[in-house]
Design a protein around this motif. Structure first.
Motif, short mmCIF file in Angstrom:
data_model
loop_
_atom_site.label_atom_id
_atom_site.label_comp_id
_atom_site.label_asym_id
_atom_site.label_seq_id
_atom_site.Cartn_x
_atom_site.Cartn_y
_atom_site.Cartn_z
N GLY A 299 -57.79 12.68 -51.32
CA GLY A 299 -59.22 12.96 -51.42
C GLY A 299 -59.66 14.11 -50.53
N ILE A 300 -60.98 14.13 -50.26
CA ILE A 300 -61.57 15.20 -49.46
C ILE A 300 -62.27 14.63 -48.24
CG2 ILE A 300 -61.89 16.76 -51.43
CD1 ILE A 300 -64.84 15.89 -51.45
N ARG A 301 -62.32 15.41 -47.20
CA ARG A 301 -62.94 15.01 -45.93
C ARG A 301 -64.46 14.94 -46.13
NH1 ARG A 301 -64.95 18.73 -42.43
NH2 ARG A 301 -63.82 20.30 -43.59
N ALA A 302 -65.05 13.80 -45.75
CA ALA A 302 -66.49 13.64 -45.90
C ALA A 302 -66.98 12.37 -45.23
CB ALA A 302 -66.85 13.62 -47.38
N PRO A 303 -67.44 12.33 -44.05
CA PRO A 303 -67.44 13.35 -43.00
C PRO A 303 -66.25 13.18 -42.08
CG PRO A 303 -68.87 11.57 -42.32
CD PRO A 303 -68.29 11.20 -43.69
N GLY A 304 -65.96 14.19 -41.33
CA GLY A 304 -64.84 14.14 -40.39
C GLY A 304 -64.42 15.53 -39.98
N ALA A 305 -63.28 15.60 -39.29
CA ALA A 305 -62.76 16.87 -38.80
C ALA A 305 -61.30 16.99 -39.18
CB ALA A 305 -62.91 16.95 -37.28
N GLN A 306 -60.89 18.23 -39.46
CA GLN A 306 -59.49 18.45 -39.83
C GLN A 306 -59.04 19.83 -39.37
OE1 GLN A 306 -58.60 18.55 -44.04
NE2 GLN A 306 -56.43 18.26 -43.66
N ILE A 307 -57.88 19.84 -38.74
CA ILE A 307 -57.13 21.05 -38.46
C ILE A 307 -55.78 20.79 -39.12
CG2 ILE A 307 -56.12 22.54 -36.70
CD1 ILE A 307 -58.28 21.42 -34.75
N PRO A 308 -55.44 21.54 -40.17
CA PRO A 308 -54.24 21.23 -40.95
C PRO A 308 -52.98 21.00 -40.10
CG PRO A 308 -55.48 22.96 -42.00
CD PRO A 308 -56.13 22.72 -40.66
N LEU A 309 -52.32 19.88 -40.38
CA LEU A 309 -51.09 19.44 -39.73
C LEU A 309 -51.22 19.26 -38.22
CD1 LEU A 309 -48.46 21.51 -41.73
CD2 LEU A 309 -49.21 19.16 -42.12
N THR A 310 -52.44 19.18 -37.71
CA THR A 310 -52.68 18.98 -36.28
C THR A 310 -53.61 17.81 -36.02
OG1 THR A 310 -52.40 21.35 -35.93
CG2 THR A 310 -53.43 20.12 -34.16
N LEU A 311 -54.71 17.71 -36.78
CA LEU A 311 -55.71 16.68 -36.54
C LEU A 311 -56.43 16.35 -37.84
CD1 LEU A 311 -57.55 15.10 -34.41
CD2 LEU A 311 -59.06 17.07 -34.62
N ALA A 312 -56.59 15.06 -38.10
CA ALA A 312 -57.41 14.58 -39.21
C ALA A 312 -58.11 13.32 -38.72
CB ALA A 312 -56.57 14.29 -40.44
N THR A 313 -59.42 13.41 -38.56
CA THR A 313 -60.19 12.29 -38.02
C THR A 313 -61.44 12.09 -38.87
OG1 THR A 313 -59.45 12.81 -35.80
CG2 THR A 313 -61.33 11.38 -35.97
N GLY A 314 -61.65 10.88 -39.36
CA GLY A 314 -62.87 10.58 -40.11
C GLY A 314 -62.59 9.98 -41.46
N THR A 315 -63.58 10.13 -42.34
CA THR A 315 -63.55 9.53 -43.66
C THR A 315 -63.07 10.54 -44.69
OG1 THR A 315 -65.41 8.10 -43.07
CG2 THR A 315 -64.97 8.38 -45.40
N TRP A 316 -62.18 10.11 -45.56
CA TRP A 316 -61.72 10.91 -46.69
C TRP A 316 -62.10 10.15 -47.95
CZ3 TRP A 316 -60.46 13.02 -42.36
CH2 TRP A 316 -59.93 14.30 -42.32
N LYS A 317 -62.89 10.77 -48.82
CA LYS A 317 -63.31 10.13 -50.07
C LYS A 317 -62.40 10.56 -51.20
CE LYS A 317 -68.10 9.67 -48.74
NZ LYS A 317 -69.50 9.97 -49.06
#
Length: 128
Positions: A51-69
């Motif tokens: 899915g897609i990040r919504a809402p949250g933060a992402q730095i590819p292959l480093t950080l993914a925090t939050g909701t992915w719909k």
């Protein structure tokens, strides 16, 4: 890093202040153990993102925090780093369909979650 607490009736994921800001979330995650459908360890949590990040933060292959719909619902991600194991928790009837958390204690967390509730009366704690 988030604190993971396993109790006889629930799994608590206590987010740090920074994680709450990045995830745009006010509350910690509390998951009833009866809602946990399956638990797995993965060495590459990045391939589990859907899915897609919504809402949250992402730095590819480093950080993914939050909701992915995604089409079937939403997942909560707390993935940090490239070389870190993560736990994938599939849920039934909760706010999120899946929770993915990177932790150095993945094996111990899964073992504790698989124990019968009577065996974990004292609860367990995993600090990342």
């Amino acid at each position: 890093m988030a604190d993971l607490h396993v109790h006889p009736d629930r799994l608590e994921i206590h987010l740090t202040a920074a994680e709450k800001v990045l995830a745009l979330r006010r509350d910690d995650l509390i998951v009833p153990r009866e809602s946990i459908r399956s638990v797995a360890i993965t060495e590459d949590p990045w391939i589990w993102i859907r899915g897609i990040r919504a809402p949250g933060a992402q730095i590819p292959l480093t950080l993914a925090t939050g909701t992915w719909k995604f089409h079937g619902g939403k997942d909560f991600l707390l993935i940090k780093g490239k070389q870190r194991a993560a736990v994938v928790i599939d849920l039934d009837g909760e706010e999120f369909s899946r929770i993915i958390v990177s932790t150095p204690h993945a094996t111990k967390l899964i073992e504790t979650l698989r124990l019968d509730a009577s065996e974990t009366a004292a609860g367990g704690e995993f600090i990342d």
